[in-house]
Design an enzyme around this catalytic site. Structure first.
Site, PDB file in Angstrom:
ATOM      1  N   ASP A  36      -5.529   2.925  15.767  1.00 55.87           N
ATOM      2  CA  ASP A  36      -4.300   3.108  14.974  1.00 55.87           C
ATOM      3  C   ASP A  36      -3.815   4.547  15.171  1.00 55.87           C
ATOM      4  O   ASP A  36      -4.540   5.500  14.912  1.00 55.87           O
ATOM      5  CB  ASP A  36      -4.604   2.838  13.492  1.00 55.87           C
ATOM      6  CG  ASP A  36      -3.328   2.788  12.654  1.00 55.87           C
ATOM      7  OD1 ASP A  36      -3.219   1.886  11.823  1.00 55.87           O
ATOM      8  OD2 ASP A  36      -2.460   3.664  12.833  1.00 55.87           O
ATOM      9  N   ASP A  57       1.904   0.437  16.298  1.00 55.64           N
ATOM     10  CA  ASP A  57       0.979   1.543  16.614  1.00 55.64           C
ATOM     11  C   ASP A  57      -0.492   1.175  16.448  1.00 55.64           C
ATOM     12  O   ASP A  57      -1.324   2.047  16.338  1.00 55.64           O
ATOM     13  CB  ASP A  57       1.325   2.775  15.773  1.00 55.64           C
ATOM     14  CG  ASP A  57       0.698   2.746  14.388  1.00 55.64           C
ATOM     15  OD1 ASP A  57       0.589   1.636  13.823  1.00 55.64           O
ATOM     16  OD2 ASP A  57       0.316   3.808  13.903  1.00 55.64           O
ATOM     17  N   GLU A  58      -0.799  -0.123  16.422  1.00 52.44           N
ATOM     18  CA  GLU A  58      -2.217  -0.457  16.272  1.00 52.44           C
ATOM     19  C   GLU A  58      -2.582  -1.692  17.087  1.00 52.44           C
ATOM     20  O   GLU A  58      -1.735  -2.551  17.354  1.00 52.44           O
ATOM     21  CB  GLU A  58      -2.585  -0.658  14.801  1.00 52.44           C
ATOM     22  CG  GLU A  58      -1.969  -1.871  14.191  1.00 52.44           C
ATOM     23  CD  GLU A  58      -2.284  -2.031  12.704  1.00 52.44           C
ATOM     24  OE1 GLU A  58      -3.467  -2.171  12.361  1.00 52.44           O
ATOM     25  OE2 GLU A  58      -1.335  -2.049  11.922  1.00 52.44           O
TER      26      GLU A  58
HETATM   27  P1  TTP Z   1       1.099   3.116   9.997  1.00 53.77           P
HETATM   28  O1  TTP Z   1       0.069   3.051  11.065  1.00 53.77           O
HETATM   29  O2  TTP Z   1       0.859   2.366   8.743  1.00 53.77           O
HETATM   30  O3  TTP Z   1       1.318   4.634   9.551  1.00 53.77           O
HETATM   31  P2  TTP Z   1       1.331   5.942  10.432  1.00 53.77           P
HETATM   32  O4  TTP Z   1       0.933   5.697  11.843  1.00 53.77           O
HETATM   33  O5  TTP Z   1       2.637   6.625  10.279  1.00 53.77           O
HETATM   34  O6  TTP Z   1       0.253   6.844   9.706  1.00 53.77           O
HETATM   35  P3  TTP Z   1      -1.338   6.652   9.698  1.00 53.77           P
HETATM   36  O7  TTP Z   1      -1.878   7.905  10.318  1.00 53.77           O
HETATM   37  O8  TTP Z   1      -1.700   6.505   8.275  1.00 53.77           O
HETATM   38  O9  TTP Z   1      -1.652   5.440  10.521  1.00 53.77           O
HETATM   39  O10 TTP Z   1       2.481   2.648  10.562  1.00 53.77           O
HETATM   40  C1  TTP Z   1       2.887   2.922  11.894  1.00 53.77           C
HETATM   41  C2  TTP Z   1       4.358   3.217  11.939  1.00 53.77           C
HETATM   42  O11 TTP Z   1       5.091   2.114  11.418  1.00 53.77           O
HETATM   43  C3  TTP Z   1       4.770   4.426  11.128  1.00 53.77           C
HETATM   44  O12 TTP Z   1       4.661   5.643  11.858  1.00 53.77           O
HETATM   45  C4  TTP Z   1       6.178   4.087  10.753  1.00 53.77           C
HETATM   46  C5  TTP Z   1       6.238   2.571  10.703  1.00 53.77           C
HETATM   47  N1  TTP Z   1       6.206   2.135   9.304  1.00 53.77           N
HETATM   48  C6  TTP Z   1       7.426   1.863   8.663  1.00 53.77           C
HETATM   49  O13 TTP Z   1       8.475   1.967   9.269  1.00 53.77           O
HETATM   50  N2  TTP Z   1       7.394   1.493   7.338  1.00 53.77           N
HETATM   51  C7  TTP Z   1       6.250   1.390   6.613  1.00 53.77           C
HETATM   52  O14 TTP Z   1       6.276   1.067   5.405  1.00 53.77           O
HETATM   53  C8  TTP Z   1       4.999   1.661   7.287  1.00 53.77           C
HETATM   54  C9  TTP Z   1       3.697   1.556   6.525  1.00 53.77           C
HETATM   55  C10 TTP Z   1       5.034   2.026   8.618  1.00 53.77           C
HETATM   56 MG    MG Z   2      -0.746   4.521  12.282  1.00 54.90          MG
END
Ligand code: TTP
Ligand code: MG
Length: 404
Positions: free
Chosen positions: A16, A114-115
């Site tokens: 992730d 992103d995962e």
């Molecule tokens: P996530 O992997 O949940 O968050 P992140 O990568 O920003 O942070 P983390 O280090 O905690 O993993 O989500 C990936 C992307 O998806 C995030 O950068 C933006 C998008 N996203 C949204 O647009 N809305 C949301 O509510 C969430 C949770 C994510």
């Molecule tokens: Mg993330």
């Protein structure tokens, strides 16, 4: 670090990216590095509108989180840099990350932009222990994209997913085989796949606070008291999760079409018309290949990038657009809760005469069964979203894509 995953057991990685959109912006604009960055602002509407897509770790220290109204973020962190979402760019970087992951195994299942899950069980001879693979993978991502990822390593998707989140950012957590239950035990029940806000409340009221509490429950009693599928839920709490990592290649066994909206929409007319178009397109493609299909799969991605796929099988084969639309519409009605929609897709599979394809006809995994039962009991929304439960099909990160 503790002993690696036992020989013989599966080796699953969950990758992730860290603060993904914000990290991409900080990479491309060095003046933003080390500063609070909030992505999600709409430049046409100022700070008053929209929600936070993500915030850099610097901004999170001010209490800014995903899905928070921008106006609230602005009050918490007025000195932050507020940027619009640049989906084209993040999708490109996402593709690059997924390509990098595929160098380590064919079994890569993207779950969101992103995962992804990887099954590296068979890569071990060539690439070493799972922890070694995970380190190499993190380095490769930095090398290719200049971005960091957090990785969880375990014998199951459930545990790998929770592990990747434990030491963000730039984390690596390995949960050795046999220690899953101990690893999960202290965590709150809501961290468990299948436990949404409603079920969490029910469990808390019953005095079940941690995953360990749940693991210690008698499943028959749980079932009687709460009406949930006690056995499967308790198994998950003990870290038992047999869902396979499903590679993207599976989709090649279907004929399908997707549409990404220029702007996310909740307009029922537009959504219906889009599904009609997609159904017609798929039907045409089936006919042009001389195929009929048994199963229709709907792919649905909302404005928050949550992706769900739902499938239904016909009594008899068809290649009629109307029949495909009817099923797709029913499936759509079952998942659409009024959010704006980003992408719709329809896939047809189980082609005429041939035996059913494994992609859609495998018996549901334990996790899928729990989800269904929980939803039946508590209604939709009782269960956490697609991010913790990749559904059959490919809930991936790609943009509009046509095939067939
Ligand atoms: P996530 O992997 O949940 O968050 P992140 O990568 O920003 O942070 P983390 O280090 O905690 O993993 O989500 C990936 C992307 O998806 C995030 O950068 C933006 C998008 N996203 C949204 O647009 N809305 C949301 O509510 C969430 C949770 C994510
Ligand atoms: Mg993330």
């Amino acid at each position: 670090m503790a002993d690696p995953i036992a020989a013989g057991a599966r080796a699953i990685l969950h990758v992730d990216m860290d603060a993904f959109y914000a990290a991409v912006e900080q990479r491309d604009r060095p003046e933003l590095r080390g500063r609070p960055v909030i992505v999600g602002a709409d430049p046409r509407r100022g700070h008053g509108r929209g929600v936070v897509a993500t915030a850099s770790y610097e901004a999170r220290r001010f209490g800014v989180t995903s899905a928070m109204p921008i106006s609230q973020a602005y009050r918490l962190c007025p000195k932050g840099a507020y940027l619009p979402v640049d989906m084209e760019k993040y999708s490109r970087v996402s593709d690059q990350v997924m390509q990098t992951l595929r160098r380590f195994t064919d079994l890569v299942e993207p779950v969101s932009i992103d995962e992804a899950f990887l099954d590296v069980t068979r890569s071990r001879r060539a690439l070493g222990e799972p922890e070694t693979i995970a380190r190499a993978l993190k380095e490769a991502i930095v090398g290719e994209t200049r971005l960091t990822a957090s990785v969880g390593v375990a014998c199951s998707k459930l545990v790998a997913k929770i592990a990747s989140d434990m030491r963000k950012p730039d984390g690596l957590v390995v949960v050795p085989a046999g220690t899953e239950a101990a690893f999960l035990a202290p965590l709150p029940v809501r961290r468990l796949w299948g436990v949404g806000p409603k079920l969490e409340e029910t469990l808390l009221q019953a005095g079940i606070h941690t995953i360990g509490d749940l693991a210690g429950c008698d499943s028959a009693r749980l079932e009687r008291r709460l009406g949930v599928h006690g056995h499967d839920l308790v198994e998950l709490a003990r870290g038992v999760d047999d869902r396979p990592v499903r590679a993207e290649a599976d989709e090649a066994k279907s004929v399908g079409q997707e549409h990404t909206f220029g702007a996310d929409t909740a307009d029922p007319k537009v959504l219906r018309a889009t599904l009609l178009d997609l159904a017609d397109g798929v039907a045409r493609r089936l006919r042009s290949h001389g195929l009929t299909a048994r199963t229709v799969t709907l792919k649905y991605r909302d404005e928050d990038f949550e992706t769900v796929t739902r499938a239904e099988t016909f009594e008899a084969d068809t290649h009629a657009g109307e029949a495909i639309f009817k099923v797709a519409w029913r499936l759509f009605a079952g998942v659409h809760a009024g959010k704006r929609v980003r992408l719709l897709g329809i896939y047809a599979s189980g082609f005429g005469g041939t035996p059913q394809l494994p992609l859609f006809t495998e018996p549901p995994s334990r996790a899928d069964r729990v989800r269904d039962v929980l939803e039946e009991r508590f209604g939709r929304g009782a269960v956490t979203g697609a991010s913790l439960l990749p559904q059959p099909g490919r809930p991936g990160a790609s943009r509009s894509r046509r095939r067939g």
